[in-house]
Motif scaffolding. Structure first.
Motif, short mmCIF file in Angstrom:
data_model
loop_
_atom_site.label_atom_id
_atom_site.label_comp_id
_atom_site.label_asym_id
_atom_site.label_seq_id
_atom_site.Cartn_x
_atom_site.Cartn_y
_atom_site.Cartn_z
N ALA A 62 32.43 -10.61 -13.05
CA ALA A 62 31.29 -9.70 -13.06
C ALA A 62 30.59 -9.69 -11.71
N LYS A 63 30.49 -10.85 -11.07
CA LYS A 63 29.85 -10.92 -9.75
C LYS A 63 30.64 -10.13 -8.73
N ALA A 64 31.97 -10.20 -8.82
CA ALA A 64 32.80 -9.42 -7.89
C ALA A 64 32.68 -7.93 -8.17
N LEU A 65 32.67 -7.55 -9.44
CA LEU A 65 32.56 -6.14 -9.80
C LEU A 65 31.20 -5.56 -9.42
N THR B 217 29.63 -5.72 -6.81
CA THR B 217 29.56 -5.22 -5.43
C THR B 217 30.02 -3.77 -5.32
N ARG B 218 30.63 -3.25 -6.37
CA ARG B 218 31.12 -1.88 -6.32
C ARG B 218 29.96 -0.89 -6.47
N GLU B 219 30.11 0.24 -5.83
CA GLU B 219 29.07 1.28 -5.92
C GLU B 219 28.96 1.78 -7.35
N GLY B 220 27.73 1.84 -7.86
CA GLY B 220 27.50 2.34 -9.20
C GLY B 220 27.78 1.35 -10.31
N ALA B 221 27.97 0.08 -9.96
CA ALA B 221 28.25 -0.93 -10.99
C ALA B 221 27.05 -1.05 -11.94
N LEU C 38 30.46 -3.57 -20.01
CA LEU C 38 30.43 -4.94 -20.51
C LEU C 38 31.03 -5.90 -19.49
N ARG C 39 32.12 -5.51 -18.86
CA ARG C 39 32.76 -6.36 -17.85
C ARG C 39 31.86 -6.55 -16.63
N GLU C 40 31.22 -5.48 -16.20
CA GLU C 40 30.39 -5.57 -15.00
C GLU C 40 29.13 -6.39 -15.22
N GLN C 41 28.74 -6.60 -16.47
CA GLN C 41 27.52 -7.35 -16.76
C GLN C 41 27.79 -8.68 -17.48
N ALA C 42 29.04 -9.15 -17.39
CA ALA C 42 29.41 -10.44 -17.97
C ALA C 42 29.08 -10.52 -19.46
N LEU C 43 29.50 -9.50 -20.21
CA LEU C 43 29.20 -9.42 -21.64
C LEU C 43 30.45 -9.38 -22.50
N THR C 44 31.62 -9.61 -21.91
CA THR C 44 32.86 -9.58 -22.68
C THR C 44 33.09 -10.91 -23.39
#
Length: 249
Positions: free
Chosen positions: A22-25, A27-31, A198-204
């Motif tokens: 999630a921390k790596a994701l 950094t993407r624009e619009g995460a 969910l993946r981008e916010q560590a909720l999986t």
């Protein structure tokens, strides 16, 4: 007499890997970060309402740095551990304020974690823990049941309700404990966007026993189920029931 063994529902290594991804994701624009922005706003409003001005604070959870940066304007010392273990005594105690964002719903020994949290507070210290509680992700639950067909698998976490949380806070010895909930509704056009959020916010899922791979046929059933749930605007409303535990030492 030996102590009863705590059931292992969640896997610590999977939780750490989820947080790193999630921390790596992020950094993407619009995460996606809307959940943690809401949690941060809520914490700051609570501190303002209580006129609480801590000297030392600890913030844990995904995107903890965002809240820590905002707290630095009012707190002299703010710590953000990279890999906290809530089932062990908290390092660096005592703290005047401890905030846990979306972490305590994935610990195996929640009563013990709350006790460690209370013990890490200085006298008069405040703990705030927030996470999705019972009633969250109801649409996703229906969609995944459709995906699995006749062989449903455990894909979503067991969820804690407000009554259970209040009893656990009392058991841990918190004073003036309060448990409240508020609902967030997010509307989605696609199954893929929901999973990405969910993946981008560590909720999986971080269950100790990973569910079987869905497969192409299961994924098609999931998308069809979500499509059938859409409203006139072509969206599905997903619910996040945010549980907030507040307690003093």
């Amino acid at each position: 007499m030996s102590q009863p063994r705590v059931p292992q529902i969640f896997a610590g290594k999977r939780r750490d890997a989820r947080a790193a991804r999630a921390k790596a994701l992020a950094t993407r624009e619009g995460a996606a970060n809307w959940l943690y922005e809401e949690l941060q706003r809520d914490v700051l409003e609570r501190l303002d309402f209580m006129r609480f001005e801590p000297a030392r604070a600890l913030v844990t959870g995904h995107a903890a740095e965002g809240l820590a940066a905002q707290l630095q304007a009012r707190v002299a010392d703010v710590a953000t551990p990279t890999s906290p273990d809530e089932e062990q005594p908290i390092v660096g105690a005592p703290y005047d304020l401890i905030v846990s964002h979306a972490r305590l719903d994935t610990v195996n020994d929640l009563p013990g974690a709350l006790l460690h949290l209370r013990n890490a507070l200085a006298p008069g210290g405040l703990a705030i823990a927030q996470f999705p509680g019972a009633g969250s992700l109801s649409a996703l639950r229906q969609v995944m049941l459709a995906a699995d067909g006749e062989r449903p698998a455990a894909r979503l976490h067991p969820q804690i309700d407000d009554r259970a949380a209040a009893a656990l806070m009392q058991r841990a010895g918190f004073a003036k404990q309060v448990v409240d909930t508020h609902r967030m509704t997010v509307r989605y056009r696609s199954f893929d966007r929901l999973i990405t959020d969910l993946r981008e916010q560590a909720l999986t899922s971080v269950l100790v026993s990973p569910a079987p791979y869905v497969g192409k046929a299961g994924l098609a059933r999931a998308k069809a189920a979500l499509e059938a749930m859409k409203d006139q605007e072509g969206k599905v409303a997903e619910t996040f029931q945010i549980l907030t535990l507040t307690g003093w030492r």
